[in-house]
Design a protein around this motif. Structure first.
Motif, PDB file in Angstrom:
ATOM      1  N   LEU A 243       1.503  -4.055   3.775  1.00 30.29           N
ATOM      2  CA  LEU A 243       1.785  -2.669   3.382  1.00 30.29           C
ATOM      3  C   LEU A 243       1.244  -2.605   1.802  1.00 30.29           C
ATOM      4  O   LEU A 243       0.795  -1.596   1.516  1.00 30.29           O
ATOM      5  CB  LEU A 243       3.240  -2.281   3.500  1.00 30.29           C
ATOM      6  CG  LEU A 243       3.734  -0.947   3.002  1.00 30.29           C
ATOM      7  CD1 LEU A 243       3.030   0.490   3.793  1.00 30.29           C
ATOM      8  CD2 LEU A 243       5.163  -0.538   3.093  1.00 30.29           C
ATOM      9  N   ASN A 247      -1.625  -0.282   0.488  1.00 32.30           N
ATOM     10  CA  ASN A 247      -1.346   0.843  -0.450  1.00 32.30           C
ATOM     11  C   ASN A 247      -2.018   0.796  -1.837  1.00 32.30           C
ATOM     12  O   ASN A 247      -2.138   1.416  -2.572  1.00 32.30           O
ATOM     13  CB  ASN A 247       0.332   0.684  -0.607  1.00 32.30           C
ATOM     14  CG  ASN A 247       0.783   1.607   0.447  1.00 32.30           C
ATOM     15  OD1 ASN A 247       0.410   2.345   1.156  1.00 32.30           O
ATOM     16  ND2 ASN A 247       2.215   1.423   0.490  1.00 32.30           N
ATOM     17  N   THR A 294       4.821   4.975   1.911  1.00 31.30           N
ATOM     18  CA  THR A 294       3.687   4.849   2.660  1.00 31.30           C
ATOM     19  C   THR A 294       2.467   4.982   2.358  1.00 31.30           C
ATOM     20  O   THR A 294       2.236   5.444   1.162  1.00 31.30           O
ATOM     21  CB  THR A 294       4.066   5.965   3.791  1.00 31.30           C
ATOM     22  OG1 THR A 294       3.884   7.175   3.204  1.00 31.30           O
ATOM     23  CG2 THR A 294       5.522   6.133   4.504  1.00 31.30           C
ATOM     24  N   SER A 347      10.005   5.759   1.081  1.00 28.40           N
ATOM     25  CA  SER A 347      10.319   6.044   2.347  1.00 28.40           C
ATOM     26  C   SER A 347      11.462   5.552   3.192  1.00 28.40           C
ATOM     27  O   SER A 347      11.870   6.024   4.095  1.00 28.40           O
ATOM     28  CB  SER A 347       9.137   5.928   3.114  1.00 28.40           C
ATOM     29  OG  SER A 347       8.760   4.371   3.235  1.00 28.40           O
TER      30      SER A 347
END
Length: 446
Positions: A243, A247, A294, A347
Motif C-alpha cells: 500500500l 501511495n 487510501t 482510513s
C-alpha cells in the motif's frame, strides 16, 4: 472429536525473503543521498556544483561512523525518560549476533540498523540545500557530526524508538515526515537565520546551471524513495508495504501535476524545475502518511502538498531568509502537511485502525500529529540555530565574501565541476589557430 489444543505463539523466525527485501530497500535509500547530491548540484550556479555534491557525500562518511560508535544505541536503545535510548552492547556493534532478530520482526538486527542508518545519513544532507554557496566545508562537516548527535539521534528515538514520547503518544510517522523532513527543514531555517544571506541575494540571477542534472537527481530520489517508504514496514507479509509503495507513486504524481498547474497559472509556463520540485514535494508529504491513507487519500495529500509547497517557496523573498534551494518550502512545509493531513485522511484500513476526521474518527489523531510536528520543529530549529551560532563564533561558518563571489568550489575543494580547456573548441581553439590564420593571411596579401 479430539479437543482443540491451544499452542503458544511461535517466536518469529528469520525470514530470508524479508531480509533480502530490506537489504534491497537499504541500498535504495543509500542511493537517495547521491540522488540528492545531483538534485541540489544541478540547482546551484556552476561555481558551487562540487561543493553541493560534497555536502551530501560527506554525510555518508561522518554519519556512518557515528552510527556505529553510538548513534544506533542512542536512537533505538533502551528508553530513558522517553527522550533518549542507550544500549551499551550496541556501542561499536560488536555484540550483536548474526542471526539476532529485531524484536517482533523477522529480520536481523544488522538489517534493521543499516536500514535506519541510511535515514540518518540523508537527513543532514537535506539541510545542505538551504546553505548553498556560502558555508565552509570544514564547518559543515563538524555541524553534521554535532547535529546528528544532539538532534537527529534523539528525535529518531522520540518518533520510532520503543518508549519514545511521540511513539508512545501514538504520533503516526510511517517513514520520516517528522524525524526526517520536518527535522531537516526546521534545522535549515535555524541555520540560515544565523549565517545570513548569499552575496547578491534578490539582486543577482541565481538560476540552476544544469536542469538535466536536477531531473536526474529527482529521478534517483523518486526511485530510491520506494525503498525509503515501503521498506519502513520492515517486512512484506501483510500488504501494508505494498500500500505504501502504491501511495508513494500516486502522491508523487499528483504533487507534480498540481505544482505544474499552479506554476502555469501563476507564472505562465510548465518548467522542468517545477516538475522535479513538485515530485519531491509529493514524496515528502506522503512519507509520514502513506501507510494510513487510501490511494485516493494519497492523491489528495499529493495535490495539496504540490500547490502549497509551490506557494511556500516564494516566502523567502517576502520574509528575507535565503533558503538557497527551497529546503524550507519543500521539506519543512511538505513534512508538516503530510503529517497533519493524517488527522483528516487516515482510513483505518492501512497500518492501523486509526481513523481521521473524514472517516469518522474526529480530531483526536490530528492533535496527536500536531504535538509531534511542532515539538520536533521547535526543538530542531532552536538547537540547530544554537549549533550554527557556536560554530560561527568559533571557527566561522561562512567563507569569505571574495571566495563566495569567485566560487566556493575552487576555494574549498581546489577543483571545478567542468573543464573545457581541453575540449578543442571555444577560446582554446581560437587561440591555437590564430597564428596559423595570421600566417595564411600574410601569404594571401603577398
Amino acid at each position: 472429536m479430539a479437543p482443540a489444543i491451544t499452542l503458544a505463539a511461535e517466536a518469529p523466525k528469520l525470514s530470508a525473503a524479508n531480509t533480502g527485501f530490506m537489504l534491497i530497500c537499504s541500498a535504495l535509500v543509500m542511493l537517495m543521498t547521491p540522488g540528492l547530491a545531483f538534485f541540489y548540484g544541478g540547482m546551484v550556479r556552476v561555481k558551487s556544483t562540487l561543493n553541493m555534491l560534497m555536502m551530501s557525500f560527506i554525510s555518508l562518511g561522518i554519519v556512518t561512523i557515528l552510527w556505529v560508535l553510538y548513534g544506533f544505541s542512542m536512537a533505538f536503545g533502551t528508553d530513558s525518560g522517553s527522550l533518549i535510548g542507550w544500549n551499551s552492547d550496541w556501542v561499536g556493534l560488536g555484540n550483536i549476533g548474526l542471526t539476532e532478530l529485531w524484536p517482533g520482526y523477522t529480520i536481523p538486527v544488522f538489517v534493521f540498523l543499516v536500514f535506519q542508518l541510511m535515514f540518518a545519513i540523508i537527513t543532514p544532507a537535506l539541510i545542505s540545500g538551504a546553505l548553498a554557496d556560502r558555508v565552509k566545508f570544514s564547518a559543515w562537516a563538524l555541524f553534521i557530526a554535532l547535529w546528528a548527535t544532539v538532534v537527529y539521534f534523539p528525535v529518531a528515538h522520540w518518533v520510532w524508538g520503543t518508549g519514545g514520547w511521540a511513539f508512545e503518544l501514538g504520533v503516526i510517522d510511517f517513514a520520516g515526515g517528522t524525524a526526517v523532513h520536518i527535522n531537516a527543514g526546521a534545522a535549515a531555517l535555524g541555520v540560515i537565520l544565523v549565517i545570513g544571506k548569499r552575496v547578491g541575494f534578490k539582486k543577482d540571477p541565481m538560476r540552476p546551471h544544469s536542469l538535466p542534472l536536477v531531473m536526474l537527481g529527482a529521478g534517483l530520489l523518486w526511485f530510491g524513495w520506494f525503498g525509503f517508504n515501503a521498506g519502513s514496514w520492515l517486512g512484506n507479509d501483510d500488504g501494508v508495504g505494498a500500500l505504501m509503495f502504491v501511495n508513494t507513486q500516486v502522491a508523487t504524481a499528483a504533487a507534480m501535476l498540481a505544482w505544474l498547474i499552479y506554476e502555469k497559472i501563476r507564472h505562465g509556463a510548465f518548467t522542468t524545475l517545477g516538475a522535479a520540485s513538485g515530485a519531491v514535494a509529493g514524496l515528502v508529504a506522503i512519507t509520514p502518511a502513506g501507510g494510513a491513507v487510501t490511494p485516493l487519500g494519497a492523491i489528495a495529500v499529493g495535490a495539496i502538498a504540490g500547490v502549497l509547497c509551490a506557494m511556500a517557496v516564494g516566502l523567502k523573498y517576502k520574509f528575507g531568509y535565503d533558503d538557497s534551494l527551497d529546503v524550507v518550502g519543500v521539506h519543512l512545509v511538505g513534512g508538516v502537511l503530510g503529517s497533519l493531513l493524517i488527522g483528516f485522511f487516515a482510513s483505518g484500513k492501512g497500518q492501523s485502525e486509526v481513523e481521521g476526521l473524514f472517516y469518522g474518527g474526529g480530531l483526536t489523531q490530528f492533535w496527536k500529529q500536531c504535538a509531534g510536528v511542532f515539538a520536533v520543529l521547535a526543538y530542531s530549529l532552536i538547537v540547530s540555530a544554537i549549533l550554527a551560532f557556536i560554530l560561527d563564533k568559533t571557527m566561522g561558518m561562512r567563507v569569505t565574501e571574495d571566495d563566495e563571489v569567485a566560487g566556493i568550489d575552487q576555494a574549498e575543494h581546489a577543483e571545478t565541476a567542468y573543464d573545457f580547456s581541453g575540449a578543442g573548441g571555444g577560446a582554446a581553439k581560437t587561440a591555437a589557430t590564430a597564428p596559423v590564420a595570421a600566417a595564411a593571411s600574410k601569404k594571401v596579401d603577398a
